[in-house]
Each structure stands twice: as C-alpha cells, then as structure tokens.
Scaffold this motif. Sequence first.
Motif, short mmCIF file in Angstrom:
data_model
loop_
_atom_site.label_atom_id
_atom_site.label_comp_id
_atom_site.label_asym_id
_atom_site.label_seq_id
_atom_site.Cartn_x
_atom_site.Cartn_y
_atom_site.Cartn_z
N THR A 124 -2.10 0.93 18.21
CA THR A 124 -3.46 1.43 18.11
C THR A 124 -3.72 1.93 16.69
O THR A 124 -2.79 2.08 15.89
CB THR A 124 -3.70 2.60 19.09
N ALA A 125 -4.96 2.24 16.42
CA ALA A 125 -5.32 2.74 15.09
C ALA A 125 -4.69 4.10 14.82
O ALA A 125 -4.55 4.49 13.66
CB ALA A 125 -6.84 2.83 14.96
N GLU A 126 -4.29 4.83 15.87
CA GLU A 126 -3.71 6.16 15.69
C GLU A 126 -2.21 6.11 15.39
O GLU A 126 -1.63 7.09 14.91
CB GLU A 126 -3.94 7.02 16.94
N ASP A 127 -1.57 5.01 15.67
CA ASP A 127 -0.13 4.90 15.40
C ASP A 127 0.14 4.93 13.90
O ASP A 127 -0.69 4.48 13.09
CB ASP A 127 0.43 3.62 16.02
N ARG A 128 1.32 5.43 13.54
CA ARG A 128 1.67 5.57 12.12
C ARG A 128 2.72 4.55 11.71
O ARG A 128 3.77 4.43 12.34
CB ARG A 128 2.20 6.98 11.85
N PRO A 129 2.44 3.82 10.63
CA PRO A 129 3.45 2.90 10.11
C PRO A 129 4.61 3.68 9.49
O PRO A 129 4.46 4.85 9.10
CB PRO A 129 2.70 2.12 9.02
N THR A 130 5.75 3.04 9.41
CA THR A 130 6.88 3.61 8.69
C THR A 130 7.06 2.83 7.40
O THR A 130 6.56 1.72 7.23
CB THR A 130 8.16 3.53 9.53
N ALA A 131 7.79 3.43 6.47
CA ALA A 131 7.98 2.80 5.16
C ALA A 131 8.57 1.40 5.33
O ALA A 131 9.52 1.19 6.08
CB ALA A 131 8.89 3.65 4.29
N GLY A 132 7.96 0.44 4.63
CA GLY A 132 8.45 -0.92 4.66
C GLY A 132 7.96 -1.76 5.82
O GLY A 132 8.23 -2.96 5.88
N SER A 133 7.21 -1.15 6.76
CA SER A 133 6.73 -1.93 7.90
C SER A 133 5.57 -2.83 7.50
O SER A 133 4.90 -2.62 6.50
CB SER A 133 6.32 -1.00 9.05
N LEU A 134 5.33 -3.86 8.30
CA LEU A 134 4.25 -4.82 8.05
C LEU A 134 3.13 -4.56 9.05
O LEU A 134 3.31 -4.70 10.26
CB LEU A 134 4.75 -6.25 8.19
N VAL A 137 0.84 -1.19 0.00
CA VAL A 137 0.00 0.00 0.00
C VAL A 137 0.88 1.24 0.00
O VAL A 137 1.73 1.40 0.88
CB VAL A 137 -0.92 0.01 1.25
N PRO A 138 0.71 2.14 -0.97
CA PRO A 138 1.47 3.39 -0.96
C PRO A 138 1.25 4.15 0.34
O PRO A 138 0.13 4.19 0.88
CB PRO A 138 0.89 4.16 -2.15
N HIS A 139 2.32 4.75 0.86
CA HIS A 139 2.23 5.41 2.17
C HIS A 139 3.20 6.58 2.20
O HIS A 139 4.39 6.42 1.91
CB HIS A 139 2.56 4.40 3.28
N ASP A 140 2.68 7.76 2.56
CA ASP A 140 3.53 8.95 2.58
C ASP A 140 4.07 9.27 3.96
O ASP A 140 4.70 10.32 4.17
CB ASP A 140 2.75 10.16 2.04
N GLY A 141 3.81 8.39 4.93
CA GLY A 141 4.33 8.60 6.27
C GLY A 141 3.41 9.35 7.19
O GLY A 141 3.69 9.46 8.39
N THR A 142 2.29 9.90 6.68
CA THR A 142 1.39 10.68 7.53
C THR A 142 0.14 9.90 7.94
O THR A 142 -0.46 10.20 8.97
CB THR A 142 0.95 11.97 6.82
N ALA A 143 -0.27 8.93 7.14
CA ALA A 143 -1.51 8.20 7.44
C ALA A 143 -1.32 7.28 8.63
O ALA A 143 -0.28 6.63 8.79
CB ALA A 143 -1.95 7.41 6.21
N SER A 144 -2.35 7.21 9.47
CA SER A 144 -2.32 6.30 10.62
C SER A 144 -2.61 4.88 10.17
O SER A 144 -3.08 4.63 9.05
CB SER A 144 -3.36 6.73 11.65
#
Length: 249
Positions: A70-80, A37-44
């Motif tokens: 939690t749902a509010e935490d933000r993934p980082t690039a490459g995370s699962l 999933v494309p991710h710009d680093g800002t989406a929770s």
Amino acid sequence: MSERSAERAVPGAVFVRIAAELRLFAAPRNRRERLRVPHDGTASAGHVVQSLGVPLTEVGELSLDEVAVTAEDRPTAGSLLEVWPLDWPEHVRRRFVLDVHLGTLARRLRLLGLDTAYRNDAADDELIEQAARQRRVLLTRDRGLLRRRKLPEGAFVYSSRPDDQLHEVLHRFAPPLNPWSRCVSCNGSLEAASKEEVSARLESGTRRCYDVFARCRSCGRLYWRGAHSRGLEGIVEAARAAHPGTSPG
C-alpha cells in the motif's frame, strides 16, 4: 556483482520504476525507466511516489521487490518500488467537482445528467474542501492539486480538448447517463413545465413554435428542444455511441 546485488549495496536510497504511462507526471530529469531516490527509511511508498511528481490518484498497484504493498508501507534501503497505472474504468463515486479551467467539460457532463459542481472563481482550497465535504471526485489538469494531502479523491484530465476530455471521463468512470436532466448552467435538476406556466417568459417565436419545456428547479432557467439544441444533441448521441455501457438499459 549482479545489478540487483549492487542495488542492495547502496545505502540510503530506494530504486523506483515508474510505468511509462505515468512518466509524464515526473520532472523531465526523472522520466527514466529506473530512478535512484534518496531515502532515510521513514518515508512511505506513497510519499516517495508523490515526491517524484506522480499523484497517487493516478496510481494503481504499488509493489516493493515484486510484492504488492500500500501507499503507507515503507521501502527499505536498496528495495525496488514499482509504480503501475490504474485500470479503467474505476468503480468510485460518480459525483464530480471541476477546477476553474474545465468549464466546457462541466457543462457537457451536466448535459449528460452527471452531478457536476463547478465555479469559475473557486480557489484550490475551496475545491478540496468541497470534494471532501460533498464526497466528490475532483477533476483537474493541475498535477500539484492532486498531490494535496487533504484531497480524498481526484483524477487528472489528460486532454486539453473538451471532446477528448468528455470521452476520457466517461471511459475512466463509466457513469450512467441521464441526458437532459440537469441544468447546464447551475447543475440543478430539471422538471417538466407546461407551456401555460412559462408562456410569459417566452419570446413570441418560441411561444409559437414549441410546446415542450423544462425548468431548472434551482435557478429557474427554461429549456426546450429548439434549433439551438442540435449541437447538444450531437454531443449526447456521440457519448451514447462511444460509451454504450454508460446508457441506462
């Protein structure tokens, strides 16, 4: 390079694994074990999940690289990001509001004594406002409705058959049952009414054959255990038998 290392090397994306039980919510093209999933680093994490079509109302645990978040935490690039279903029963409020397509379920929940708001002309915004204002769980088969930000609590009704829908709600929430205590028409509470009080409103055959009556405090509708109630009694007994933990001790 290992698969895990290769994933880490992909910029601007997270990887999502949706549990099999939740994949029905995703678009057909996303019903795979693992998604990029494309991710710009800002989406929770919650935003990523809902962008794939999965309502957070149906999600239990979320984990990022095997760590609960939690749902509010933000993934980082490459995370699962792993998405797991809820464990039933849920221990939440047991007051409900149902969307316009669940009228039969609403009547059956009221028959079992559950506080169930329902209107067959309610708009989506009205349902969400009522759920928030009256602290009710919104039951619906509309997946998009469950993804609305203003909805505090909701639940997807998986089955299209009323018998199965009732079983599902009782299994998911395990609410205490108090049959014959609510009006199936308006959700008002019932009170005992003497035959003398209601005699003028009865057909002659009903007046002759029945002596025990109840009346809705809100709309005034009368109830008695006549031939018409046999099917309803079957619903009540089936619910008690299938869900003994919901019956008062």
